[in-house]
Design a protein around this motif. Structure first.
Motif, short mmCIF file in Angstrom:
data_model
loop_
_atom_site.label_atom_id
_atom_site.label_comp_id
_atom_site.label_asym_id
_atom_site.label_seq_id
_atom_site.Cartn_x
_atom_site.Cartn_y
_atom_site.Cartn_z
N GLN A 229 0.83 -1.21 0.00
CA GLN A 229 0.00 0.00 0.00
C GLN A 229 0.86 1.26 0.00
OE1 GLN A 229 -2.25 -1.00 3.51
NE2 GLN A 229 -3.99 -1.81 2.34
N LYS A 230 2.01 1.19 0.63
CA LYS A 230 2.90 2.35 0.74
C LYS A 230 3.75 2.55 -0.50
CE LYS A 230 6.51 4.30 3.72
NZ LYS A 230 7.30 4.11 4.97
N ARG A 231 4.23 1.43 -1.09
CA ARG A 231 5.24 1.53 -2.15
C ARG A 231 4.67 1.46 -3.56
NH1 ARG A 231 9.45 3.69 -2.20
NH2 ARG A 231 10.19 2.27 -3.83
N ALA A 232 3.48 0.88 -3.73
CA ALA A 232 3.03 0.54 -5.08
C ALA A 232 2.41 1.70 -5.85
CB ALA A 232 2.04 -0.62 -5.01
N GLY A 233 1.89 2.70 -5.16
CA GLY A 233 1.13 3.72 -5.88
C GLY A 233 -0.14 3.11 -6.42
N ILE A 234 -0.35 3.23 -7.72
CA ILE A 234 -1.53 2.64 -8.38
C ILE A 234 -1.16 1.25 -8.88
CG2 ILE A 234 -3.16 2.87 -10.29
CD1 ILE A 234 -2.64 5.93 -10.10
N ILE A 235 -1.81 0.22 -8.34
CA ILE A 235 -1.53 -1.15 -8.79
C ILE A 235 -2.41 -1.46 -10.00
CG2 ILE A 235 -1.48 -3.58 -8.17
CD1 ILE A 235 -1.07 -2.79 -5.28
N GLU A 236 -1.78 -1.53 -11.14
CA GLU A 236 -2.53 -1.85 -12.37
C GLU A 236 -2.87 -3.34 -12.43
OE1 GLU A 236 -3.51 0.39 -14.42
OE2 GLU A 236 -2.18 2.12 -14.22
N HIS A 237 -1.90 -4.18 -12.03
CA HIS A 237 -2.10 -5.63 -12.13
C HIS A 237 -1.57 -6.33 -10.88
CE1 HIS A 237 -3.14 -5.41 -16.40
NE2 HIS A 237 -2.14 -4.55 -16.53
N ILE A 264 -5.61 -4.51 -1.37
CA ILE A 264 -4.61 -3.71 -2.10
C ILE A 264 -5.18 -3.02 -3.34
CG2 ILE A 264 -2.74 -5.13 -1.19
CD1 ILE A 264 -2.49 -6.42 -3.94
N LYS A 265 -6.39 -3.42 -3.74
CA LYS A 265 -7.17 -2.69 -4.75
C LYS A 265 -6.50 -2.56 -6.12
CE LYS A 265 -9.26 0.16 -1.09
NZ LYS A 265 -8.56 -0.58 0.00
N PRO A 266 -6.05 -3.66 -6.71
CA PRO A 266 -5.51 -3.57 -8.07
C PRO A 266 -6.63 -3.38 -9.09
CG PRO A 266 -5.64 -5.85 -7.41
CD PRO A 266 -6.05 -5.03 -6.20
N ARG A 267 -6.30 -2.77 -10.20
CA ARG A 267 -7.30 -2.63 -11.27
C ARG A 267 -7.64 -3.99 -11.89
NH1 ARG A 267 -10.05 0.69 -14.48
NH2 ARG A 267 -10.10 0.36 -16.72
N HIS A 268 -6.63 -4.83 -11.98
CA HIS A 268 -6.85 -6.18 -12.54
C HIS A 268 -6.22 -7.21 -11.62
CE1 HIS A 268 -8.30 -4.50 -16.35
NE2 HIS A 268 -7.28 -3.66 -16.28
N THR A 269 -6.96 -8.25 -11.28
CA THR A 269 -6.48 -9.35 -10.46
C THR A 269 -6.45 -10.61 -11.30
OG1 THR A 269 -7.42 -8.36 -8.46
CG2 THR A 269 -6.91 -10.71 -8.37
N TRP A 270 -5.28 -11.28 -11.31
CA TRP A 270 -5.09 -12.46 -12.15
C TRP A 270 -4.64 -13.64 -11.30
CZ3 TRP A 270 -6.67 -11.48 -16.99
CH2 TRP A 270 -6.59 -10.17 -17.47
N PHE A 271 -5.42 -14.74 -11.32
CA PHE A 271 -5.03 -15.95 -10.60
C PHE A 271 -3.99 -16.73 -11.42
CE2 PHE A 271 -9.80 -16.01 -9.45
CZ PHE A 271 -9.62 -15.08 -8.43
N ILE A 272 -2.96 -17.23 -10.71
CA ILE A 272 -2.00 -18.13 -11.34
C ILE A 272 -1.75 -19.32 -10.42
CG2 ILE A 272 -0.86 -16.36 -12.72
CD1 ILE A 272 1.44 -16.44 -10.61
N HIS A 273 -0.82 -20.19 -10.80
CA HIS A 273 -0.51 -21.43 -10.09
C HIS A 273 -1.77 -22.29 -9.97
CE1 HIS A 273 2.08 -24.02 -7.73
NE2 HIS A 273 3.07 -23.16 -7.92
N ILE A 274 -2.48 -22.35 -11.07
CA ILE A 274 -3.80 -23.00 -11.14
C ILE A 274 -3.65 -24.50 -11.37
CG2 ILE A 274 -5.89 -23.13 -12.55
CD1 ILE A 274 -5.46 -20.06 -13.07
N CYS A 275 -4.46 -25.30 -10.67
CA CYS A 275 -4.43 -26.76 -10.84
C CYS A 275 -5.51 -27.20 -11.85
CB CYS A 275 -4.59 -27.46 -9.50
SG CYS A 275 -6.28 -27.50 -8.87
N HIS A 276 -5.65 -28.50 -12.02
CA HIS A 276 -6.53 -29.03 -13.07
C HIS A 276 -7.95 -29.34 -12.59
CE1 HIS A 276 -5.70 -33.57 -12.16
NE2 HIS A 276 -5.65 -32.84 -11.06
#
Length: 318
Positions: A229-237, A264-276
């Motif tokens: 929150q302190k360092r990121a400014g505007i979190i795009e992703h 943290i309020k990003p404009r876009h949130t992307w899930f990774i490390h996804i299982c089957h």
């Protein structure tokens, strides 16, 4: 600044070995996932380019060829599990740097059948910097001990690496790669300490705009949330660990990932490390249905943002 996701799958990858489930046999390219890695590039204000790699798993060679990776300036490791580290040897193609004067001298010595080990080491330089927490550094030294043995080998048989404890990248003195400001974010993966990575650039509006990469975590300390929150400014992703619907002992599920995004309020949130256990489309539908419980994310989506699964080859721009 661009973030290319080279892989978005969990440690098994998708399709999994010896599995015939509906996701592993899916014809949807979004359901074919290599192990997690990302490639960050930025064109700096002086015209130079910066190229950073997050993690180097067992499929790095395949990813590098598929996505035409031509340069790596530094590697940022999240932790030392095999699916994030065991392609490290393939970094050697990028790791041998020779200055023209030293290279000329080295070539002359080779032609005269005389090899000076000191000259070889000087010509190579320090090689590629590998940034990681202390435990990961110790694991790298143990598993790839041959890399750090001193000898006179001058061929391409092993990479030239320089290990750097990312804890020295203090909040008030973050590492800069060209115009990119890089900050390590401490996390927990079960009992294991892992490192997330924040990438920030100052835009024409005078504000910091960022992308944050948070994989392999089951807990992010409040101090790390505050650091973001302190360092990121505007979190795009925000690219974040999201293994499956059901909770897991060492990974975020989709809802836990959304809990962090809500903070943290990003404009876009992307899930990774996804299982089957869920297809790309099923995860999209699930995230959409869960938004009602996350008012901040719901509003962000109404304003043009997004929450859902990432996929291999996705390129994000800040």
């Amino acid at each position: 600044m661009k973030v290319k996701l080279l892989g978005t799958g969990t440690s098994h990858g998708i399709p999994c070995i010896a599995c015939s489930c509906k996701v592993c046999t899916s014809s949807d390219e979004h359901d074919k996932r290599l192990r997690c890695s990302a490639y960050i590039t930025n064109k700096n204000s002086d015209g130079s380019l910066s190229h950073l790699l997050i993690d180097v798993g067992p499929e790095f060679r395949i990813q590098a060829i598929k996505y035409k990776i031509m340069a790596v300036d530094a590697v940022l490791l999240t932790h030392s599990h095999a699916d994030h580290l065991h392609g490290l040897d393939d970094i050697r193609i990028f790791s041998h740097t020779f200055g023209s004067d030293k290279l000329a001298a080295l070539k002359s010595n080779l032609e005269n059948r005389f090899i000076n080990p000191q000259l070889i080491e000087e010509a190579r330089g320090e090689g590629i910097a590998i940034y990681a927490n202390q435990q990961t550094i110790e694991d790298v030294k143990e598993r790839f001990s041959y890399i750090f043995q001193k000898d006179t080998q001058i061929g391409g048989g092993k990479p030239k690496l320089h290990l750097v404890d990312c804890n020295i990248m203090e909040e008030n003195q973050p590492k800069e790669f060209g115009d990119m400001i890089v900050t390590p974010i401490p996390m927990k993966h079960g009992v294991l300490d892992t490192t997330g990575w924040l990438f920030s650039i100052k835009k024409e509006d005078g504000l910091l705009h960022s992308a944050v990469y948070l994989t392999d975590c089951s807990y992010i300390p409040e101090s790390s949330i505050e650091l973001l929150q302190k360092r990121a400014g505007i979190i795009e992703h925000c690219v974040i660990d999201g293994l499956r619907v059901k909770p897991h002992s060492t990974h975020f599920g989709f809802r836990q990932a959304m809990d962090v995004a809500e903070k943290i309020k990003p404009r876009h949130t992307w899930f990774i490390h996804i299982c089957h256990l869920s297809s790309h489309e099923e995860i999209k539908d699930y995230a959409k249905k869960q938004l009602k419980d996350f008012p901040t994310l719901q509003q962000i989506v109404k304003e043009g943002g997004s929450v859902g699964p990432a996929y291999d080859g996705l390129e994000l721009e800040v």
